[in-house]
Scaffold this active site. Structure first.
Site, PDB file in Angstrom:
ATOM      1  N   CYS A  80      72.428  -6.280   6.368  1.00 17.89           N
ATOM      2  CA  CYS A  80      71.886  -7.506   5.788  1.00 17.89           C
ATOM      3  C   CYS A  80      72.724  -8.494   6.346  1.00 17.89           C
ATOM      4  O   CYS A  80      74.168  -8.512   6.343  1.00 17.89           O
ATOM      5  CB  CYS A  80      71.976  -7.265   4.437  1.00 17.89           C
ATOM      6  SG  CYS A  80      71.855  -8.912   3.507  1.00 17.89           S
ATOM      7  N   ARG A  83      74.682 -11.664   3.130  1.00 21.19           N
ATOM      8  CA  ARG A  83      75.661 -11.028   1.899  1.00 21.19           C
ATOM      9  C   ARG A  83      76.733 -11.806   1.457  1.00 21.19           C
ATOM     10  O   ARG A  83      77.535 -11.187   0.379  1.00 21.19           O
ATOM     11  CB  ARG A  83      76.188  -9.765   2.622  1.00 21.19           C
ATOM     12  CG  ARG A  83      75.420  -8.591   2.590  1.00 21.19           C
ATOM     13  CD  ARG A  83      76.030  -7.335   3.409  1.00 21.19           C
ATOM     14  NE  ARG A  83      76.059  -7.421   4.973  1.00 21.19           N
ATOM     15  CZ  ARG A  83      77.023  -6.561   5.529  1.00 21.19           C
ATOM     16  NH1 ARG A  83      77.851  -5.815   5.028  1.00 21.19           N
ATOM     17  NH2 ARG A  83      76.759  -6.701   7.047  1.00 21.19           N
ATOM     18  N   TRP A 251      66.257 -13.452  -0.624  1.00 21.13           N
ATOM     19  CA  TRP A 251      65.360 -14.485  -0.208  1.00 21.13           C
ATOM     20  C   TRP A 251      65.069 -14.181   1.271  1.00 21.13           C
ATOM     21  O   TRP A 251      65.750 -13.490   1.958  1.00 21.13           O
ATOM     22  CB  TRP A 251      65.463 -15.813  -0.478  1.00 21.13           C
ATOM     23  CG  TRP A 251      66.710 -16.330  -0.025  1.00 21.13           C
ATOM     24  CD1 TRP A 251      67.158 -16.551   1.224  1.00 21.13           C
ATOM     25  CD2 TRP A 251      68.103 -16.577  -0.898  1.00 21.13           C
ATOM     26  NE1 TRP A 251      68.566 -16.962   1.181  1.00 21.13           N
ATOM     27  CE2 TRP A 251      69.050 -16.868   0.045  1.00 21.13           C
ATOM     28  CE3 TRP A 251      68.185 -16.289  -2.542  1.00 21.13           C
ATOM     29  CZ2 TRP A 251      70.592 -17.179  -0.532  1.00 21.13           C
ATOM     30  CZ3 TRP A 251      69.420 -16.357  -2.880  1.00 21.13           C
ATOM     31  CH2 TRP A 251      70.592 -16.830  -1.881  1.00 21.13           C
TER      32      TRP A 251
HETATM   33  N1  ARG Z   1      62.201  -7.792   6.596  1.00 20.71           N
HETATM   34  C1  ARG Z   1      61.496  -7.419   5.500  1.00 20.71           C
HETATM   35  C2  ARG Z   1      60.392  -8.200   5.216  1.00 20.71           C
HETATM   36  O1  ARG Z   1      60.023  -8.839   5.964  1.00 20.71           O
HETATM   37  C3  ARG Z   1      62.565  -7.881   4.270  1.00 20.71           C
HETATM   38  C4  ARG Z   1      63.741  -7.058   4.123  1.00 20.71           C
HETATM   39  C5  ARG Z   1      64.783  -7.786   3.165  1.00 20.71           C
HETATM   40  N2  ARG Z   1      64.878  -9.274   3.522  1.00 20.71           N
HETATM   41  C6  ARG Z   1      65.467  -9.988   2.975  1.00 20.71           C
HETATM   42  N3  ARG Z   1      65.626 -11.191   3.131  1.00 20.71           N
HETATM   43  N4  ARG Z   1      66.194  -9.570   1.879  1.00 20.71           N
HETATM   44  O2  ARG Z   1      59.590  -7.841   4.193  1.00 20.71           O
END
Ligand code: ARG
Length: 394
Positions: A80, A83, A251
């Site tokens: 991520c 963070r 988000w």
């Molecule tokens: N990449 C994934 C999607 O497009 C989501 C992963 C989590 N992304 C985030 N910004 N918390 O659905």
């Protein structure tokens, strides 16, 4: 994860992820106390947990421990980039909710709290862990909101990543409209009811229609994306206990949608279509038409979310925030863990400071464990995929 359900954490003993581990619990109580002035004395806390464990073969975390543990799991989430604000995670302790209806209602409420009229908030909802003789409710969806994928003879309508799940939901009686963006139902499994499907009310799913700041034709592609990415397939390991149903969201960063979901060949695969509409020569890679398509789709994503008042990160700003996170962790005397290939944005990588260094990619606990991988439950799988049959009380 190996076939015996063991999850390897470099630097930690092998953790059988569905059993309780008391030394991990002890280490967590120490970490909780070390980072939180008001936390209970870790030795006392640990003896209390031991007594409880001796009595009923399980122990419980307090809500404060779970809040901190979930926040640290985010801080430890290697892949991520977002963070920096790990402390802001809202943790909803719903361990007492055990019925399928209750779990569905809490998932919908999760989406409402997270969506917040477009000012997206990071939220995690935690359901009960498996306990001896008492398997936990289980969510089969990869994310709370995903679009169905309908497999045709040689093409897919919707999201190709969801064709197997969609076919399974259909076999259980669900049917979608057949558009490219049908929101899948929640599939919730409890020991009492088996699997039940729940449609998510439309007003709990904020979506953004995609338009481009300069090209009016872009709107006619009828593309859209949902505002909240809420992963529901990753077990959360805190203090020696695995919480396998713990959906969480942040988000979006624009590139997740603009460089991956809409563009990957095994997802919506719109690269060539948009390239042609842009009037580019899509037969010659050296025109860099693909690179130009990425720029325009990503501009459309950021522009549309902004126009709709829905929070979304861009990869340049988010990269700066990530470097601040790294510096802050180092100042706190901790090693920031990251997987380079995940935290470097999937577009214009070298323009991001995140690109220009390496990271320690080992994993730490508390943490989110890799998704076990979803296959449709087979008839006769007693509570599908629930590991409680193999559990011996530890
Ligand atoms: N990449 C994934 C999607 O497009 C989501 C992963 C989590 N992304 C985030 N910004 N918390 O659905």
């Amino acid at each position: 994860m190996t076939t015996d359900g063991t999850h390897h954490h470099p630097g930690l003993p092998d953790v059988p992820i569905h059993s309780v581990d008391l030394s991990e619990a002890e280490a967590f109580f120490r970490q909780h106390a070390a980072e939180n002035p008001h936390a209970p004395d870790p030795d006392e806390r640990f003896s209390e947990a031991l007594v409880e464990f001796g009595r009923r073969g399980a122990f419980s975390h307090t809500s404060e421990e779970l809040e901190f543990g979930a926040q640290v799991a985010w801080r430890n989430a290697n892949r991520c980039i977002g963070r920096l604000y790990w402390r802001s995670l809202i943790v909803r302790d719903r361990r007492n909710v055990r019925t399928a209806d209750g779990v569905a209602a809490e998932c919908v409420e999760h989406l409402r709290v997270a969506t917040n009229g477009g000012r997206i908030r990071p939220v995690l909802t935690l359901f009960a862990p498996d306990q001896p003789g008492r398997p936990a409710p289980r969510l089969h969806n990869a994310q709370l909101i995903r679009y169905a994928g309908y497999q045709g003879l040689d093409s897919v309508i919707g999201d190709p990543a969801q064709t197997e799940f969609t076919r399974w939901a259909e076999s259980l009686g669900w049917s979608g409209k057949g558009t490219d963006f049908d929101v899948l139902p929640l599939a919730i499994e409890t020991p009492e009811d088996g699997v039940r499907l729940f449609d998510i009310p439309g007003d709990a799913v904020l979506e953004v229609p995609l338009t481009h700041p300069e090209f009016p034709w872009f709107a006619e592609l009828d593309l859209r994306w949902h505002a909240v990415p809420a992963i529901s397939s990753m077990p959360l390991r805190i203090g020696g206990i695995t919480y396998r149903t713990a959906p969480f969201n942040g988000w979006y960063m624009g590139t997740e949608i603009g460089s991956r979901n809409l563009v990957d060949a095994d997802r919506y695969d719109r690269m060539t279509q948009v390239g042609r509409l842009l009037g580019l020569n899509v037969d010659d890679v050296r025109t860099l038409w693909k690179d130009r398509v990425l720029v325009e789709i990503n501009r459309a994503v950021l522009h549309s979310f902004d126009a709709a008042g829905v929070k979304i990160a861009d990869h340049h700003h988010e990269s700066e925030l990530f470097m601040r996170f790294v510096a802050k962790e180092e100042r706190a005397g901790r090693t920031p863990h990251a997987e380079w290939s995940w935290v470097v944005p999937p577009m214009s990588g070298t323009t991001s400071p995140v690109y220009h260094r390496y990271y320690d990619d080992s994993t730490a606990l508390p943490g989110f464990l890799p998704s076990p991988g979803w296959t449709p439950p087979q008839d006769g799988d007693a509570p599908a995929g629930c590991p409680h049959h193999a559990q011996t009380g530890a």
